[in-house]
Design an enzyme around this catalytic site. Sequence first.
Site, PDB file in Angstrom:
ATOM      1  N   ASP A 150       0.798  -1.252   0.000  1.00  0.00           N
ATOM      2  CA  ASP A 150       0.000   0.000   0.000  1.00  0.00           C
ATOM      3  C   ASP A 150       0.823   1.292   0.000  1.00  0.00           C
ATOM      4  O   ASP A 150       0.441   2.281   0.666  1.00  0.00           O
ATOM      5  CB  ASP A 150      -0.960   0.028   1.200  1.00  0.00           C
ATOM      6  CG  ASP A 150      -1.949  -1.136   1.203  1.00  0.00           C
ATOM      7  OD1 ASP A 150      -1.891  -1.970   0.286  1.00  0.00           O
ATOM      8  OD2 ASP A 150      -2.765  -1.205   2.136  1.00  0.00           O
ATOM      9  N   GLU A 171      -4.550  -0.744  -1.384  1.00  0.00           N
ATOM     10  CA  GLU A 171      -5.866  -0.795  -0.747  1.00  0.00           C
ATOM     11  C   GLU A 171      -6.818   0.078  -1.561  1.00  0.00           C
ATOM     12  O   GLU A 171      -6.499   1.222  -1.879  1.00  0.00           O
ATOM     13  CB  GLU A 171      -5.792  -0.271   0.703  1.00  0.00           C
ATOM     14  CG  GLU A 171      -7.164  -0.297   1.372  1.00  0.00           C
ATOM     15  CD  GLU A 171      -7.153   0.155   2.836  1.00  0.00           C
ATOM     16  OE1 GLU A 171      -6.064   0.351   3.393  1.00  0.00           O
ATOM     17  OE2 GLU A 171      -8.254   0.308   3.398  1.00  0.00           O
ATOM     18  N   LYS A 174      -6.599  -4.882  -3.066  1.00  0.00           N
ATOM     19  CA  LYS A 174      -7.258  -5.499  -1.905  1.00  0.00           C
ATOM     20  C   LYS A 174      -8.283  -4.538  -1.295  1.00  0.00           C
ATOM     21  O   LYS A 174      -7.999  -3.360  -1.100  1.00  0.00           O
ATOM     22  CB  LYS A 174      -6.201  -5.915  -0.872  1.00  0.00           C
ATOM     23  CG  LYS A 174      -5.381  -4.764  -0.298  1.00  0.00           C
ATOM     24  CD  LYS A 174      -4.282  -5.329   0.571  1.00  0.00           C
ATOM     25  CE  LYS A 174      -3.540  -4.280   1.355  1.00  0.00           C
ATOM     26  NZ  LYS A 174      -4.320  -3.487   2.294  1.00  0.00           N
ATOM     27  N   VAL A 205       3.056   0.406   4.251  1.00  0.00           N
ATOM     28  CA  VAL A 205       2.326   1.220   5.232  1.00  0.00           C
ATOM     29  C   VAL A 205       0.899   0.716   5.355  1.00  0.00           C
ATOM     30  O   VAL A 205       0.368   0.139   4.424  1.00  0.00           O
ATOM     31  CB  VAL A 205       2.318   2.706   4.820  1.00  0.00           C
ATOM     32  CG1 VAL A 205       3.733   3.248   4.742  1.00  0.00           C
ATOM     33  CG2 VAL A 205       1.593   2.948   3.499  1.00  0.00           C
ATOM     34  N   THR A 206       0.275   1.000   6.504  1.00  0.00           N
ATOM     35  CA  THR A 206       0.907   1.473   7.709  1.00  0.00           C
ATOM     36  C   THR A 206       1.257   0.265   8.575  1.00  0.00           C
ATOM     37  O   THR A 206       0.586  -0.768   8.514  1.00  0.00           O
ATOM     38  CB  THR A 206      -0.012   2.436   8.520  1.00  0.00           C
ATOM     39  OG1 THR A 206      -1.206   1.740   8.888  1.00  0.00           O
ATOM     40  CG2 THR A 206      -0.379   3.673   7.704  1.00  0.00           C
ATOM     41  N   CYS A 220      -2.244  -2.205   7.828  1.00  0.00           N
ATOM     42  CA  CYS A 220      -2.196  -3.160   6.710  1.00  0.00           C
ATOM     43  C   CYS A 220      -0.968  -4.069   6.761  1.00  0.00           C
ATOM     44  O   CYS A 220      -1.034  -5.231   6.341  1.00  0.00           O
ATOM     45  CB  CYS A 220      -2.300  -2.423   5.391  1.00  0.00           C
ATOM     46  SG  CYS A 220      -3.964  -1.728   5.178  1.00  0.00           S
TER      47      CYS A 220
END
Length: 235
Positions: free
Chosen positions: A31, A79, A136, A164-165, A169
């Site tokens: 992410d 994400e 995701k 991150v973070t 995640c």
Amino acid sequence: MGEVTGHEFHFDAEPYPLKFSPAETALVVIDMQRDFLEAGGFGEMLGNDVSLLRGAIKPTKAVLDAARECGLLVIHTREGHAPDLSDAPASKLARGNLETGIGDEGPMGRILIQGQPGHDIVPELAPAAGEPVIDKPGKGAFYSTELGKLLETNKIRTLVVCGVTTEVCVHTTVREANDRGYECLVLADCVGSYFPEFQRVALEMIKAQGGIFGWVGDSASAISALRAATSVAAQ
Ligand code: C5J
């Protein structure tokens, strides 16, 4: 470059060195998206200091280069959601009582929507041609994605994790991976949190109790292990 099967290498890590075979190891970059890391994105709009996350970009790039050189499978995650939000649970959309939240028009396009500028991976860490990008809808990279199948197909056992973070995640993904039997090495300087205390404690939690759900290392030692593997492969 020759194959490095038959050789075992190790990452210096806590709570103890982690053995790995390059052919069975993947780098997972979680992410590293503009909305989380860039000034003017969703993360900053929520009042966060994005510089706390941006510190992870340079060491992650160095690990990415070493992993590519070593021939590791490199996987990126993002994400986000489909434009019609059909993959977003109502609970996630409602969380935080935000005036401007997921799916709304934000500073970098619709927030956390696939195809929008803020959903893109930061240019410094752009995926190379052929590297899988896992989209995701949740915090964990296994939930409702093809990641499990991808790792199985490639006979992966060890995951080197950046992103991150740290406490959201990265943690969720590492916990999911651990329960599926993968060994996870989280690189402390390649993961980031908006909350310094969470960063520290999240890393402590991973390696506590003999590595309850993984190992913690850093970019320098990971790069040195990957370079050792690369030089054996070149012989
Ligand atoms: C990630 C989040 N990637 N904190 N998302 O950790 O909402």
